[in-house]
Structures are given as structure tokens and as C-alpha cells.
Design an enzyme around this catalytic site. Structure first.
Site, PDB file in Angstrom:
ATOM      1  N   MET A  31      48.283   1.816  53.303  1.00  0.00           N
ATOM      2  CA  MET A  31      49.481   2.061  54.085  1.00  0.00           C
ATOM      3  C   MET A  31      49.586   3.191  54.604  1.00  0.00           C
ATOM      4  O   MET A  31      50.664   3.769  54.992  1.00  0.00           O
ATOM      5  CB  MET A  31      50.750   1.517  53.149  1.00  0.00           C
ATOM      6  N   LEU A  34      47.385   8.914  53.007  1.00  0.00           N
ATOM      7  CA  LEU A  34      46.373   8.900  52.136  1.00  0.00           C
ATOM      8  C   LEU A  34      46.121  10.210  51.220  1.00  0.00           C
ATOM      9  O   LEU A  34      46.501  11.303  51.602  1.00  0.00           O
ATOM     10  CB  LEU A  34      45.056   8.748  53.245  1.00  0.00           C
ATOM     11  N   HIS A  35      45.375   9.846  50.165  1.00  0.00           N
ATOM     12  CA  HIS A  35      45.127  10.792  49.105  1.00  0.00           C
ATOM     13  C   HIS A  35      43.754  10.536  48.426  1.00  0.00           C
ATOM     14  O   HIS A  35      43.176   9.700  49.120  1.00  0.00           O
ATOM     15  CB  HIS A  35      46.264  11.049  48.042  1.00  0.00           C
ATOM     16  N   HIS A  38      42.705   7.112  47.658  1.00  0.00           N
ATOM     17  CA  HIS A  38      42.135   6.254  48.760  1.00  0.00           C
ATOM     18  C   HIS A  38      40.943   6.675  49.392  1.00  0.00           C
ATOM     19  O   HIS A  38      40.075   5.805  49.689  1.00  0.00           O
ATOM     20  CB  HIS A  38      43.157   6.545  50.230  1.00  0.00           C
ATOM     21  N   GLN A  62      56.378  -6.394  52.672  1.00  0.00           N
ATOM     22  CA  GLN A  62      56.231  -6.169  51.308  1.00  0.00           C
ATOM     23  C   GLN A  62      57.164  -5.375  50.631  1.00  0.00           C
ATOM     24  O   GLN A  62      57.282  -4.817  49.560  1.00  0.00           O
ATOM     25  CB  GLN A  62      54.785  -5.959  50.886  1.00  0.00           C
ATOM     26  N   LYS A 150      45.139   1.228  40.181  1.00  0.00           N
ATOM     27  CA  LYS A 150      46.249   1.764  40.144  1.00  0.00           C
ATOM     28  C   LYS A 150      47.267   0.850  40.256  1.00  0.00           C
ATOM     29  O   LYS A 150      48.219   0.438  39.680  1.00  0.00           O
ATOM     30  CB  LYS A 150      46.480   2.898  41.062  1.00  0.00           C
ATOM     31  N   ARG A 188      53.496   7.878  46.665  1.00  0.00           N
ATOM     32  CA  ARG A 188      54.881   8.187  46.299  1.00  0.00           C
ATOM     33  C   ARG A 188      55.083   9.468  45.753  1.00  0.00           C
ATOM     34  O   ARG A 188      55.961  10.024  45.601  1.00  0.00           O
ATOM     35  CB  ARG A 188      55.588   7.224  45.352  1.00  0.00           C
TER      36      ARG A 188
HETATM   37  O1  PAF Z   1      48.182  -0.979  48.300  1.00  0.00           O
HETATM   38  C1  PAF Z   1      48.642  -1.016  49.431  1.00  0.00           C
HETATM   39  O2  PAF Z   1      48.814   0.300  49.940  1.00  0.00           O
HETATM   40  C2  PAF Z   1      49.290  -2.262  49.985  1.00  0.00           C
HETATM   41  O3  PAF Z   1      49.933  -3.169  49.160  1.00  0.00           O
HETATM   42  C3  PAF Z   1      48.182  -2.883  50.885  1.00  0.00           C
HETATM   43  C4  PAF Z   1      47.264  -3.580  49.806  1.00  0.00           C
HETATM   44  C5  PAF Z   1      47.450  -2.089  51.819  1.00  0.00           C
HETATM   45  C6  PAF Z   1      48.868  -4.088  51.557  1.00  0.00           C
HETATM   46  O4  PAF Z   1      49.888  -3.571  52.508  1.00  0.00           O
END
Ligand code: PAF
Length: 279
Positions: A31, A34-35, A38, A62, A150, A188
Site C-alpha cells: 500500500m 515503503l520501508h 518492503h 480493507q 510481519k 505505521r
Molecule cells: O499488507 C499490505 O500492505 C496490504 O494488506 C496488501 C497485502 C497490499 C493488500 O492491500
């Protein structure tokens, strides 16, 4: 710079070309914001696939809290710069209306493993995750997909849905990346203020101590209660759960003869953190 693809049609056309040439396509769903966690997924994908796509999509389905969705960091330029250092082949960053066009009426809902813990506390969250992940697999035509441990429960949910829906994607769960003081990397963490940041590693520290005690034959219930008390004493504002579960089914742990996972959710300041470790 890495090409940024915005439409499903273009994404599929590019991926089809790669696959026609015999390439194995890996996807890292994210999403954004990025860190290093990722980037470690992207590097794992690069090592094992011919072509790597990182998806960046803040999935509205979500989020059960609209405020959380609004506040979610959106840092596409910085993300693209980080991904350029890894050398991924494409960023797929569609707009919400591309993913959920007018009339969209389907949801993927996983039972069992999606129900306890985060599933119980964030109603609809895993339906949103399962739906978007299924769509991202279809959009990117990925052969392999990389997720962080995680989000252990999310990883179990994705494994379940891939098996149940016979999706032709191999799921790879990669180790949690931690800061030097043990805090699990998460988008976060950027929201932790100067008072909360030094407190945050106490969650992992208390969980590690509890896991050690249980492995040494100590009483699990006592260890979990002690863990919770330590986290609160360190300055966390609340603990939603610290639980010991079967690592695969996420059912409550019965004995120590199967792989177990300790999972926790707790808030420091107004930031909710989750973590998990093997026991
Ligand atoms: O882990 C996440 O960042 C999200 O839940 C994902 C897997 C990209 C789905 O939106």
C-alpha cells in the site's frame, strides 16, 4: 526510473509479454509508504523471478476506520525512488476507480483463519485484503507473490484463499525486518511521535521474553499475562491481545508439539502496532 503503470489493461499486456518470453513474474503487493521491509520483499522477488512488479494501492476495502484510510501515508514519488534502487521492472499503481469500477459487486471472504484476532477486531478487514489480493493476482498475472511475515494472519489468509480458489500463484512469506532495537518495520511507525517511538520496541522485547519462558517449559498463560503487563508498564496505552496460536490454523494453541505463533496488537500513543514471533 521504474515505469509506473496505471491501468489494468496495460498491466496485463506488459505481463503477458513477459510471460510469452518465458519469464517468471513476481509481485510484491503493497500500500506504499515503503520501508526496508518492503524492499526486502522486492529483493527476494528479484532473486527468484525474471520480472518483478511492485503494486502500490491503498485499498479502501480493507479499512474499517475511514479516518485511518484518510491518514494513510501516500508517498508515491519517494516509493518510486526507493524501488529504483532495487531495480524492479514495473510499479503498478492504479486509481481506486480502476480497481473498483462502478458496479463492482464481488467480495472474497475467507473463514476460519481470517476470523480471530485482527478479523474479530477489524470487521471486514480480511474480506478487503482477500478481495484486493485476488484481483491483484489477476491483474498482474503473477506466478509468485511475496508477503511479509510481519502480517502473519494476512499471510495465512492469503495462503488459504490461494489454495481454496486454485489460484496459480506461489506464495512466499518473508521474514519480518526489524529496526536495530527490535521494532518491526511498518508504515505505521512513521506516525509514532518522539514520546512513543522509544516505547514501541517494548512489545517485541516482552514477546521475546515470554516466548523464551514458554519454550523453557514455563506456563503459557502466565507468560502471556506477564507480557501484557510488561508492555503496559513500558508505556503502551492499551493491549488488545497477546495470544499463542497454532501457526498454521491460528486456532488456540494446544500443547507445544506443533509450530506455534505468538501474536499481539497494542497501541502506543494513538498508533496501533501488531507483531508476531514463532514460539
Ligand atoms: O499488507 C499490505 O500492505 C496490504 O494488506 C496488501 C497485502 C497490499 C493488500 O492491500
Amino acid at each position: 526510473m521504474t515505469p509506473i503503470i496505471r491501468t489494468v489493461a496495460e498491466m496485463r499486456q506488459v505481463a503477458r509479454g513477459w510471460k510469452a518470453a518465458g519469464g517468471v513474474v513476481g509481485v510484491v503487493p503493497t500500500m506504499g509508504a515503503l520501508h526496508e521491509g518492503h524492499l526486502s520483499l522486492a529483493r527476494a522477488a528479484k532473486a527468484e523471478c525474471d520480472r518483478v512488479i511492485v503494486t502500490i494501492f491503498v485499498n479502501p476495502k480493507q479499512f474499517n476506520n475511514p479516518d485511518d484510510l484518510l491518514k494513510y501515508p501516500r508517498t508515491e514519488q519517494a516509493d518510486a525512488a526507493l524501488l529504483a534502487t532495487v531495480g524492479v521492472d514495473a510499479i503498478f499503481a492504479p486509481l481506486p476507480e480502476e480497481v473498483y469500477p462502478d458496479g463492482f459487486a464481488t467480495a472474497v471472504s475467507v473463514s476460519g483463519v481470517a476470523e480471530p484476532l485482527e478479523g474479530a477486531l477489524r470487521p471486514g478487514h480480511f474480506d478487503g485484503v482477500a478481495t484486493v489480493v485476488t484481483k491483484l493476482f489477476g491483474m498482474t498475472l503473477a506466478d509468485r507473490a511475496y508477503f511479509g511475515q510481519k502480517d502473519w494472519q494476512q499471510l495465512r489468509v492469503v495462503n488459504r484463499l490461494v489454495r481454496d480458489l486454485n489460484l496459480p500463484v506461489w506464495i512466499v512469506g518473508c521474514e519480518t525486518v526489524r529496526e536495530a532495537d527490535g521494532l518491526a518495520m511498518s508504515s505505521r511507525n512513521a506516525r509514532l511521535d518522539t514520546a512513543s517511538r522509544p516505547v514501541a520496541p517494548a512489545l517485541y522485547a516482552a514477546m521475546t521474553a515470554a516466548a523464551r519462558y514458554i519454550r523453557a517449559g514455563g506456563d503459557a498463560a502466565q507468560a502471556l499475562a506477564q507480557c501484557q503487563a510488561q508492555v503496559l508498564a513500558a508505556g503502551f496505552t492499551s493491549v488488545e491481545y497477546v495470544e499463542l496460536r497454532d501457526a498454521a490454523s491460528l486456532e488456540p494453541a494446544q500443547g507445544l508439539d506443533r509450530p506455534l505463533r505468538m501474536l499481539a496488537a497494542a497501541s502506543v500513543g494513538n498508533v496501533r502496532l501488531i507483531d508476531n514471533i514463532p514460539v
